[in-house]
Design an enzyme around this catalytic site. Sequence first.
Site: not given
Length: 348
Positions: A76-78
């Site tokens: 879920q990397s921003n």
Amino acid sequence: MQIAKLPRVQLASLPTPLQPMPRLTEELGGPQLYIKRDDLTGLAFGGNKLRKLEFLLGDACAKNADIILSGVQGFQSNHLCQTAAAAKKLGMDVLLIKTGPHDDYEPAEYDGNHLLQYMLGAEIRVYHPEHAPQLEDIARELKDQGRTPYIISQAGSTPIGTIGYANTIRELLEQTTRMRMHVDYIIHATGSGGTQAGLVLGAKALNTGIKILGVSVTDPSRTATSIQRVATLAVSAAELLDIPLTLEVNDVRILDDYAQQGYGAVDKNKILAIQLLAQTEGIFVDPVYSGTAMAGLIDLIHKGYLTKEHRVIFLHTGGNAALFPYRNPITSFLKKNQPSWMTPPWSA
Ligand SMILES: *Cc1c(COP(=O)(O)O)cnc(C)c1O
């Protein structure tokens, strides 16, 4: 500082607002609290990575890159979401390397940053962390196909990326000077360290006396390494700018009490912090990053470390897209006082 000489592309809406938080200040009964809204940098729901990407992608453009290769980051990397949005805005292709519970992990429903990365048209490859390839190997394959890849590793926490946050201090000083405001502390979530390194560098180089408090988003076993990384990044970014920087031990402070269960885990204090900020100021933060930093800020006030004499800026580094994948544990905590899970199903 020699920032103007570095290649840069314009991606973020700057300056980001600096706003007072009167209701949260009153509620907590401690220092005067302000918020610097780096969640409003613009592209793909905003966040801190765009400031680094202005310099990183400036470098990529100067090197005629046609594809951005970034990783290896969490599912879920921003960072990967903002990187994909920025690359697309510049007309480049983008390949994202992520980790998940197993190779080729596919969630039943796309959500949060994964959904956004997919909709941005990024090519996404998912690996179990032990099988993640070296970015250099993928870059070699791309070159063999006639492409010109540019690698962004470490979530942009390289000396070039760090410059983005050194510059933020200059931006902030213009705002605080206009508001005739003295700042004692900036507190924010710290992960790969580039944000903190830039802030530390800017605060020292411009002689501000502002103390930077990084709130770690991972378990305490990594703190010593993180402190070292922030210090090294600050010094190498200073070298890029041709300015002398001597760090003292206390210049890099990382508080590691607020993500004891590890990166991305949910806990009561984070959820309560998210709720308090929303219900006093109408501003949201996520449970991975800014919610952890907010839990830290609240605790430092409760412990009397930050007092009525201080003026404190909470740097909202963004991350709101990650709030929605946490809908289940948040709802079950608020209704039954018990999160439905602690460790996210998409984590490795
Ligand atoms: C990456 C990130 C951070 C941490 O920044 P680093 O420069 O990696 O330390 C904080 N908040 C959010 C929302 C992020 O995505």
